[in-house]
Structures are given as structure tokens and as C-alpha cells.
Design a protein around this motif. Structure first.
Motif, PDB file in Angstrom:
ATOM      1  N   ILE A 160      18.875 -15.677   1.601  1.00  0.00           N
ATOM      2  CA  ILE A 160      18.633 -14.354   2.659  1.00  0.00           C
ATOM      3  C   ILE A 160      17.398 -14.694   3.640  1.00  0.00           C
ATOM      4  N   VAL A 161      17.386 -14.453   4.775  1.00  0.00           N
ATOM      5  CA  VAL A 161      16.426 -14.983   5.927  1.00  0.00           C
ATOM      6  C   VAL A 161      16.424 -13.676   6.643  1.00  0.00           C
ATOM      7  N   MET A 181      18.199  -8.597  -2.684  1.00  0.00           N
ATOM      8  CA  MET A 181      18.568  -9.724  -3.464  1.00  0.00           C
ATOM      9  C   MET A 181      18.545  -9.328  -4.862  1.00  0.00           C
ATOM     10  N   ASN A 182      17.618  -8.266  -5.397  1.00  0.00           N
ATOM     11  CA  ASN A 182      17.583  -7.879  -6.463  1.00  0.00           C
ATOM     12  C   ASN A 182      18.874  -7.025  -7.130  1.00  0.00           C
ATOM     13  N   LYS A 183      19.468  -6.388  -5.837  1.00  0.00           N
ATOM     14  CA  LYS A 183      20.606  -5.396  -5.945  1.00  0.00           C
ATOM     15  C   LYS A 183      21.727  -6.723  -6.330  1.00  0.00           C
ATOM     16  N   GLY A 195      12.898  -8.234 -10.048  1.00  0.00           N
ATOM     17  CA  GLY A 195      13.067  -9.708 -10.227  1.00  0.00           C
ATOM     18  C   GLY A 195      12.398 -10.435  -8.976  1.00  0.00           C
ATOM     19  N   PHE A 196      13.103 -10.373  -7.859  1.00  0.00           N
ATOM     20  CA  PHE A 196      12.278 -10.880  -6.669  1.00  0.00           C
ATOM     21  C   PHE A 196      11.225  -9.829  -6.613  1.00  0.00           C
ATOM     22  N   SER A 197       9.819 -10.673  -6.242  1.00  0.00           N
ATOM     23  CA  SER A 197       8.968  -9.607  -6.400  1.00  0.00           C
ATOM     24  C   SER A 197       8.992  -8.840  -4.872  1.00  0.00           C
ATOM     25  N   ILE A 198       8.579  -7.618  -4.954  1.00  0.00           N
ATOM     26  CA  ILE A 198       8.630  -6.895  -3.624  1.00  0.00           C
ATOM     27  C   ILE A 198       7.199  -6.347  -3.548  1.00  0.00           C
ATOM     28  N   GLY A 199       6.847  -6.354  -2.249  1.00  0.00           N
ATOM     29  CA  GLY A 199       5.395  -5.884  -1.979  1.00  0.00           C
ATOM     30  C   GLY A 199       5.622  -4.600  -1.125  1.00  0.00           C
ATOM     31  N   SER A 200       4.574  -3.711  -1.486  1.00  0.00           N
ATOM     32  CA  SER A 200       4.661  -2.411  -0.722  1.00  0.00           C
ATOM     33  C   SER A 200       3.659  -2.283   0.458  1.00  0.00           C
ATOM     34  N   THR A 201       2.812  -3.218   0.629  1.00  0.00           N
ATOM     35  CA  THR A 201       1.895  -3.196   1.929  1.00  0.00           C
ATOM     36  C   THR A 201       2.480  -3.953   3.024  1.00  0.00           C
ATOM     37  N   VAL A 202       1.751  -3.772   3.903  1.00  0.00           N
ATOM     38  CA  VAL A 202       2.284  -4.499   5.416  1.00  0.00           C
ATOM     39  C   VAL A 202       1.968  -6.005   5.257  1.00  0.00           C
ATOM     40  N   GLN A 203       1.541  -6.501   4.184  1.00  0.00           N
ATOM     41  CA  GLN A 203       1.154  -8.007   3.842  1.00  0.00           C
ATOM     42  C   GLN A 203       2.453  -8.684   3.649  1.00  0.00           C
ATOM     43  N   SER A 204       2.878  -9.555   4.244  1.00  0.00           N
ATOM     44  CA  SER A 204       3.999 -10.545   4.021  1.00  0.00           C
ATOM     45  C   SER A 204       4.052 -10.830   2.517  1.00  0.00           C
TER      46      SER A 204
END
Ligand SMILES: Nc1nc2c(ncn2[C@@H]2O[C@H](COP(=O)(O)OP(=O)(O)OP(=O)(O)O)[C@@H](O)[C@H]2O)c(=O)[nH]1
Ligand SMILES: [Mg+2]
Length: 456
Positions: A43-44, A55-57, A64-73
């Protein structure tokens, strides 16, 4: 039964630190041990657009793949998660989650492009994730990086059959799945409901006409269609109220928007049932060790600087493709002339007509294979080469005619010369006999076919 790989969590496949891509050994070892054929889904898309969450779905997990909740990439580099394929026995599903593009803090377009290109080259299904709608910018970006990936492949994959064959993208290009997140528009055109796939096809539709602006409009669309003959589009509602986004990972399906849940199910079902095994030219089904060497080859090529910056890539690709197109056209001309031309020809126009026909075919082949031939630079080069070949054939034709005529003269008049030396005609009535014989031999000479233009 081939080995199965189960990873409890993703690992980093390609680290990206300070703009440098480095392959992670731990991930390579995992790949070395994965002997099953691989279905690789990458995925891109822009940063902060829910890629890791989606991707976790696919992995059937909330975390799994780490998800961030802030505006930071959040995601950095390319992460890999291998698991037994849920639908294909003895196949491994490899999920590749990539670093988001366009991070303002990073501000490094070149590095973004490298990650994008790697995802295209390594995957068998390439998920292009954008927000809200299909727009021109997303289309242009996909077009440029696709060209670039093709270039990288062309220059760094010695296993391919040669430059000419790189036009056969089907050998190694992934299928395209375009995902549209937070899609709030009505899928309707001129009062008619359309499907997401029809929306994608409509967005890729070419406009008729030849003026420059239409060409600019059509080019990315043409290339995307050519590179990705198999395309699919999915739209997604927003998964929940935005205030819940920070805990999205922990929400159960019944706490999410039901349309979103259904859309994710349709997406996963398509990926599981339709995504192909990663295959290389020659029909090689990619397994773990193959993917490992593909990763190394591509990352090494990028580190060597084989991947030019985006602005130069199209020019460089055009050079490679157009040179190959000239070579292919000339080879066709040579082969046709070799097969059809018998020297000497009876007349000059016989030679010129044949040259003309082969020249037309050669130019047609060039046109079919050329790409962005600015100012017809390469077409002119081809025409010069064909002109030189024509001149060369004309000279050869004269020489062949000369040799044939000389040989015929020698064969036909040689005996007469001997008879003159022996004095056969030095007797009364000899002169008449000599004239008669000469006329007879001349007639025989003129009767001989294919003497060419040097005929006396
Ligand atoms: N608006 C919206 N937010 C989402 C969606 N899916 C996930 N999110 C939220 O968006 C934030 C970023 O999600 P990620 O999955 O980390 O996004 P990403 O694209 O992987 O981000 P990067 O790794 O930085 O490129 C999280 O707070 C998610 O909960 C979605 O479909 N729409
Ligand atoms: Mg991410």
C-alpha cells in the motif's frame, strides 16, 4: 508440503533513516525461510491517510502495523508482515506497509519516490490509497512513479530479456487497486449511478484530439492504463466519528460505521480471492528467497543512484525506449530486405519500391514502440539510418550488376575470343561469319535475366 510462515507482528523490511534505504537482515532471514509462492500486497499513499489501519484489516487484526494518532507521519520505511494465505493453500500472503508520502517535516520528494517505486516493483497487488476522490495530482504522481519504476526495472534487472521486452509490463507489473478513503461524494454521473470501478475508468478516460493540452491530459491516463491493465477501485466511508479516530484500533466492528465495515469486507475479499501470485518474466513464481533478492537488487540499484530524480526519469526512460525502438525498427528493415532483395535488381525502381515498403514497416514499428519522442529526434535518427542503408543497397546493386554482366560477358564471349585467336575467322567469308556469330552471342547475352543497371 512447503513451509508456512507465521509472524506474530510485522517487521521492518527496508529501513529509511535520513534518506538512506537499508535492507533489514532480520526480514531477509524470514524471507529466506519462506519457500511458498508469495502474494505480495503493498500500500502506498499520502501520510496520515489510514494505510496502516487498512493493512491491519487485511491481516485480520486490529493491531499490527503501527498506527499513529497525531498529525506526525508514523510509518517509516517499508514494513512486512507474512502470513499463510487465507484462501490459497501453500501460498504466503505478504503485506507491505509503506511510509506515507508528502510528509511536510521530511520534505524529501526523492526519498518518497523511491519508496513508492519499491512498492510497485515488489508487489503483485499495488494498493494506491488516496483521500476523498481521484484527482489529477494523484494521477500525475502515480504516472511519474510508474514510469520511474519501469526505468529502475529496465536498468537494474539483468534477468529480463532485454530492453525491447520491458514494454511487456504484464510480466512484472502489479494489479492496481485504488482505494478512496473518506469518500463522501455520490457515485453518480449525469443522473446515472455508477460503480467505483466505473468512476476509476471514467477518470482514466482519454479525450479525443491532438492538441498539446489534450496530449498532456491523455499521457498519464494512457500510461496508467498500459502499466496496469488490471484495475479495481474501492470507496470507503469514514470509519467512525473523527473524535474516535485516536482509539480506532481498539474499536470493534459494531462500533464502526457499518458501511465502512462492509466496504472493508469487500476490499479484503477481493484481495484474498483475486490477488495474484507475484510472478516475474519467464513465469517465475516468486517465493521468499526470490523476493529477498528482488528487494536487495532494487535497494542496491537505488543506492547506486540508478533511480534518477522524478524530473529526469521520463527523459531517461524516453531515451532508453526510443533507442530500443530504433533498434527494433532497423532490425526489422534489415531482416525484410535480406529476405526479399535479390541483387542485382532489374531496375532501380524495383530496389526503391522494396526499400520504400520495408521503410514504411520499420517506421510503423518505431511509432508503436517509441515513447515521448520530443522533436522526433529518434524518428529522424531512424530515417537517417534507413537513408544510409538505401544508399548502401544502391551501391551494392551497381556492384552486383557489374559483376554479373562481366561474368556473363566472359562466359558468352570468351569462346569467341579463343576462336579469333585460333584464326577461325581469318579466311574468306570469315568477316561475315564473325559478324553473324557476334550478333548471335549478343542476343544470347541480352536474353540473360537479372543483369541489373550496368547492362552494356
Ligand atoms: N479520516 C480517516 N482516518 C482514518 C482512516 N483510517 C484510519 N484513520 C485514522 O488516521 C490516523 C492515521 O492512520 P494510519 O493508519 O496510521 O495512517 P497511515 O496512512 O498509515 O499514516 P503514515 O504511516 O503516517 O503514512 C489514525 O488516527 C487512524 O485511526 C480513514 O479511513 N479515514
Ligand atoms: Mg502508516
Amino acid at each position: 508440503m512447503a513451509s508456512e510462515i507465521r509472524m506474530p507482528a510485522p517487521v521492518c523490511l527496508i529501513e529509511n533513516t535520513e534518506g538512506q534505504l537499508v535492507v533489514n537482515q532480520e526480514a531477509l532471514e524470514i524471507l529466506s525461510a519462506t519457500k511458498n509462492p508469495l502474494v505480495v500486497v503493498a500500500i502506498v499513499g499520502l501520510y496520515r491517510t489510514g494505510k496502516s489501519y487498512l493493512m491491519n484489516k487485511l491481516a485480520g487484526k486490529n493491531k499490527g502495523f503501527s498506527i499513529g494518532s497525531t498529525v506526525q507521519s508514523h510509518t517509516k520505511g517499508i514494513w512486512m508482515w507474512c502470513m499463510p494465505h487465507p484462501k490459497k493453500p501453500d501460498h504466503t500472503l505478504v503485506l507491505l506497509d509503506t511510509e506515507g508520502l508528502g510528509d511536510v517535516e521530511k520534505g524529501d520528494k526523492k526519498n518518497d519516490t523511491q519508496i513508492f517505486a519499491l512498492a510497485i516493483l515488489l508487489s503483485s497487488t499495488f494498493v494506491y490509497n488516496t483521500m476523498n476522490k481521484i484527482d489529477q495530482r494523484a494521477m500525475d504522481l502515480l504516472h511519474h512513479v510508474t514510469e520511474l519504476s519501469n526505468l529502475l526495472w529496465t536498468v537494474s534487472s539483468p534477468d529480463l530479456d532485454g530492453v525491447e521486452d520491458t514494454t511487456n509490463f504484464a510480466n512484472f507489473y502489479p494489479d492496481l487497486v485504488w482505494t478512496l478513503r473518506d469518500f463522501y461524494l455520490d457515485l453518480e454521473i449525469d443522473g446515472q449511478l455508477i460503480t467505483a470501478d466505473e468512476y476509476l475508468e471514467k477518470s482514466l478516460k482519454l479525450k479525443e484530439g491532438t492538441d498539446k493540452s489534450l496530449q498532456n491530459f491523455n499521457l498519464p491516463r494512457l500510461c496508467i492504463k498500459e502499466f496496469f491493465p488490471i484495475r479495481k477501485c474501492f470507496i470507503f466511508d469514514s470509519p467512525a466519528h473523527w473524535k474516535k479516530f485516536a482509539q480506532l484500533e481498539t474499536l470493534r466492528n459494531d462500533e464502526l460505521d457499518p458501511d465502512f465495515v462492509q466496504q472493508v469486507a469487500a476490499f479484503c475479499s477481493y484481495i484474498f480471492n483475486r490477488s495474484k501470485t507475484k510472478t516475474l518474466s519467464g513465469g517465475i513464481k516468486v517465493n521468499g528467497p526470490h523476493l529477498k533478492s528482488l528487494v536487495q537488487t532494487c535497494v542496491n540499484a537505488i543506492s547506486r543512484g540508478d533511480l534518477p530524480c522524478m524530473e529526469n526519469s521520463v527523459v531517461a526512460l524516453a531515451q532508453i525506449k526510443n533507442s530500443a525502438a530504433v533498434k527494433k525498427a532497423i532490425a526489422h528493415y534489415d531482416q525484410q530486405m535480406d529476405q526479399k532483395l535479390q541483387l542485382p535488381t532489374e531496375t532501380l525502381s524495383e530496389l526503391l519500391d522494396l526499400h520504400g515498403a520495408c521503410e514504411r514497416e520499420a517506421i510503423e514499428i518505431f511509432m508503436k514502440n517509441s515513447f515521448k519522442d520530443v522533436n522526433q529526434k529518434f524518428q529522424k535518427q531512424l530515417e537517417t539510418l534507413l537513408e544510409a542503408r538505401k544508399d548502401d543497397f544502391c551501391n551494392q546493386n551497381m556492384e552486383a550488376s557489374w559483376s554479373r554482366c562481366s561474368a556473363l560477358l566472359q562466359a558468352i564471349f570468351g569462346p569467341l575470343e579463343n576462336e579469333v585467336t585460333q584464326g577461325i575467322y581469318s579466311k574468306p567469308g570469315g568477316h561475315f561469319l564473325f559478324i553473324q556469330k557476334t550478333e548471335e552471342l549478343k542476343a544470347r547475352y541480352y536474353q540473360q535475366p537479372r543483369k541489373g543497371m550496368q547492362v552494356f
